[in-house]
Write a protein that holds these residues in place. Sequence first.
Motif, PDB file in Angstrom:
ATOM      1  N   LEU A  79       0.829  -1.204   0.000  1.00  0.00           N
ATOM      2  CA  LEU A  79       0.000   0.000   0.000  1.00  0.00           C
ATOM      3  C   LEU A  79       0.867   1.259   0.000  1.00  0.00           C
ATOM      4  O   LEU A  79       0.583   2.216  -0.725  1.00  0.00           O
ATOM      5  CB  LEU A  79      -0.910   0.006   1.227  1.00  0.00           C
ATOM      6  N   ALA A  80       1.919   1.244   0.822  1.00  0.00           N
ATOM      7  CA  ALA A  80       2.789   2.418   0.899  1.00  0.00           C
ATOM      8  C   ALA A  80       3.542   2.638  -0.407  1.00  0.00           C
ATOM      9  O   ALA A  80       3.715   3.775  -0.859  1.00  0.00           O
ATOM     10  CB  ALA A  80       3.768   2.262   2.063  1.00  0.00           C
ATOM     11  N   ALA A  81       3.992   1.551  -1.042  1.00  0.00           N
ATOM     12  CA  ALA A  81       4.688   1.666  -2.320  1.00  0.00           C
ATOM     13  C   ALA A  81       3.758   2.196  -3.402  1.00  0.00           C
ATOM     14  O   ALA A  81       4.140   3.052  -4.214  1.00  0.00           O
ATOM     15  CB  ALA A  81       5.262   0.313  -2.734  1.00  0.00           C
ATOM     16  N   GLU A 139       1.774   9.374  -5.842  1.00  0.00           N
ATOM     17  CA  GLU A 139       2.061  10.749  -5.443  1.00  0.00           C
ATOM     18  C   GLU A 139       3.332  11.307  -6.065  1.00  0.00           C
ATOM     19  O   GLU A 139       3.385  12.476  -6.457  1.00  0.00           O
ATOM     20  CB  GLU A 139       2.158  10.816  -3.915  1.00  0.00           C
ATOM     21  N   GLU A 140       4.366  10.465  -6.169  1.00  0.00           N
ATOM     22  CA  GLU A 140       5.664  10.941  -6.631  1.00  0.00           C
ATOM     23  C   GLU A 140       5.891  10.767  -8.129  1.00  0.00           C
ATOM     24  O   GLU A 140       6.685  11.481  -8.727  1.00  0.00           O
ATOM     25  CB  GLU A 140       6.784  10.231  -5.865  1.00  0.00           C
ATOM     26  N   MET A 141       5.193   9.797  -8.748  1.00  0.00           N
ATOM     27  CA  MET A 141       5.419   9.526 -10.162  1.00  0.00           C
ATOM     28  C   MET A 141       4.129   9.585 -10.986  1.00  0.00           C
ATOM     29  O   MET A 141       4.111   9.175 -12.150  1.00  0.00           O
ATOM     30  CB  MET A 141       6.088   8.159 -10.334  1.00  0.00           C
ATOM     31  N   ASN A 142       3.057  10.064 -10.345  1.00  0.00           N
ATOM     32  CA  ASN A 142       1.786  10.251 -11.060  1.00  0.00           C
ATOM     33  C   ASN A 142       1.288   8.953 -11.695  1.00  0.00           C
ATOM     34  O   ASN A 142       0.901   8.920 -12.860  1.00  0.00           O
ATOM     35  CB  ASN A 142       1.923  11.353 -12.122  1.00  0.00           C
ATOM     36  N   SER A 143       1.313   7.872 -10.900  1.00  0.00           N
ATOM     37  CA  SER A 143       0.797   6.559 -11.315  1.00  0.00           C
ATOM     38  C   SER A 143       1.400   6.093 -12.646  1.00  0.00           C
ATOM     39  O   SER A 143       0.713   5.992 -13.665  1.00  0.00           O
ATOM     40  CB  SER A 143      -0.735   6.587 -11.411  1.00  0.00           C
ATOM     41  N   PRO A 144       2.681   5.784 -12.654  1.00  0.00           N
ATOM     42  CA  PRO A 144       3.362   5.421 -13.906  1.00  0.00           C
ATOM     43  C   PRO A 144       3.052   4.002 -14.364  1.00  0.00           C
ATOM     44  O   PRO A 144       2.405   3.216 -13.654  1.00  0.00           O
ATOM     45  CB  PRO A 144       4.840   5.517 -13.501  1.00  0.00           C
ATOM     46  N   ALA A 145       3.535   3.657 -15.564  1.00  0.00           N
ATOM     47  CA  ALA A 145       3.519   2.272 -16.022  1.00  0.00           C
ATOM     48  C   ALA A 145       4.567   1.509 -15.214  1.00  0.00           C
ATOM     49  O   ALA A 145       5.702   1.966 -15.060  1.00  0.00           O
ATOM     50  CB  ALA A 145       3.835   2.201 -17.506  1.00  0.00           C
ATOM     51  N   VAL A 146       4.189   0.340 -14.680  1.00  0.00           N
ATOM     52  CA  VAL A 146       5.043  -0.358 -13.713  1.00  0.00           C
ATOM     53  C   VAL A 146       5.215  -1.825 -14.102  1.00  0.00           C
ATOM     54  O   VAL A 146       4.256  -2.494 -14.499  1.00  0.00           O
ATOM     55  CB  VAL A 146       4.425  -0.283 -12.296  1.00  0.00           C
ATOM     56  N   TYR A 147       6.447  -2.305 -13.966  1.00  0.00           N
ATOM     57  CA  TYR A 147       6.695  -3.742 -14.033  1.00  0.00           C
ATOM     58  C   TYR A 147       6.790  -4.239 -12.597  1.00  0.00           C
ATOM     59  O   TYR A 147       7.586  -3.722 -11.805  1.00  0.00           O
ATOM     60  CB  TYR A 147       7.986  -4.066 -14.779  1.00  0.00           C
ATOM     61  N   VAL A 148       5.956  -5.200 -12.238  1.00  0.00           N
ATOM     62  CA  VAL A 148       5.849  -5.669 -10.858  1.00  0.00           C
ATOM     63  C   VAL A 148       6.408  -7.076 -10.706  1.00  0.00           C
ATOM     64  O   VAL A 148       6.031  -7.993 -11.438  1.00  0.00           O
ATOM     65  CB  VAL A 148       4.382  -5.653 -10.382  1.00  0.00           C
ATOM     66  N   ILE A 149       7.311  -7.226  -9.761  1.00  0.00           N
ATOM     67  CA  ILE A 149       7.708  -8.547  -9.273  1.00  0.00           C
ATOM     68  C   ILE A 149       7.108  -8.658  -7.885  1.00  0.00           C
ATOM     69  O   ILE A 149       7.511  -7.952  -6.960  1.00  0.00           O
ATOM     70  CB  ILE A 149       9.237  -8.703  -9.226  1.00  0.00           C
ATOM     71  N   GLY A 150       6.096  -9.504  -7.738  1.00  0.00           N
ATOM     72  CA  GLY A 150       5.408  -9.588  -6.461  1.00  0.00           C
ATOM     73  C   GLY A 150       4.187 -10.475  -6.552  1.00  0.00           C
ATOM     74  O   GLY A 150       3.904 -11.076  -7.596  1.00  0.00           O
ATOM     75  N   GLU A 151       3.447 -10.509  -5.463  1.00  0.00           N
ATOM     76  CA  GLU A 151       2.270 -11.365  -5.376  1.00  0.00           C
ATOM     77  C   GLU A 151       1.002 -10.526  -5.292  1.00  0.00           C
ATOM     78  O   GLU A 151       1.025  -9.324  -5.535  1.00  0.00           O
ATOM     79  CB  GLU A 151       2.430 -12.322  -4.189  1.00  0.00           C
TER      80      GLU A 151
END
Length: 257
Positions: free
Chosen positions: A74-76, A82-94
């Motif tokens: 949630l914090a990430a 807030e800091e990157m205006n909801s960018p395109a993201v590659y996620v490694i996670g669950e």
Amino acid sequence: MKSYRGVFLDLDGTLFKGNEVIPGAVEFVNRLEDEGIPFLYLTNNSSRTPEQVAEKLRGFGYPAEPEQVVTTALAAAAWLKEEMNSPAVYVIGEEGLIRAVEEAGCRIVDEDPEAVVVGLDRQFTYEKMKKACLAIRAGARFIGTNADRALPTEEGFLPGSGSLSMAIAASTGVSPFFIGKPEAVIMRYALKTLGTKAEETLVVGDNLDTDILAGIRGGMDTLLVLTGVSTEEDLEKTDIRPTYVVRQLADWSLQQI
């Protein structure tokens, strides 16, 4: 004894160990609720959703609703918004991280991301690492949910989220920007969520290097409980000084919060 208007509670080692509730901890949290002191559960685990964390806590007997849970996911996600205006993201996670990033308005992509976010991923592969490294070398911002290199389980210590981030850092030469404890980023997010000021909030945890240091960096008082990771011997060997130290939360329940 100082009065507090809010409390942040660590989970593993503070409220439970594996599948066992730590004696006195449920009574402590119930006392917070009975006295109307707002509290949040803070965890570095990015894999679970707040609903899943709350369900686990209720299974132990704790009063817990999803809105009382703050995860590194949630914090990430909030930081990305807030800091990157909801960018395109590659996620490694669950699931917990993927859902949080999506709900923050970010677009999850496999190619040309603006940011790479790495959390705990028990399906981590060379292919995922390759995509992350290529994106970071191409200029994508590198975010790690937390720096924990080992994850305590009933099997023993398993690779944590931080070990995956460090593998990617070793290949790219780029250090991740971490969100979770002991960094102050998650603490600022938690304060905003709870609606209290740093000086009126108490951080409760069992780990000097994560929980207590995070509270100190966030400008908050801290309570170390000796029911988990850190010991009295550790206190003698570190410069990290908690505001209070108790053997277990049952001892603190005798004092006025």
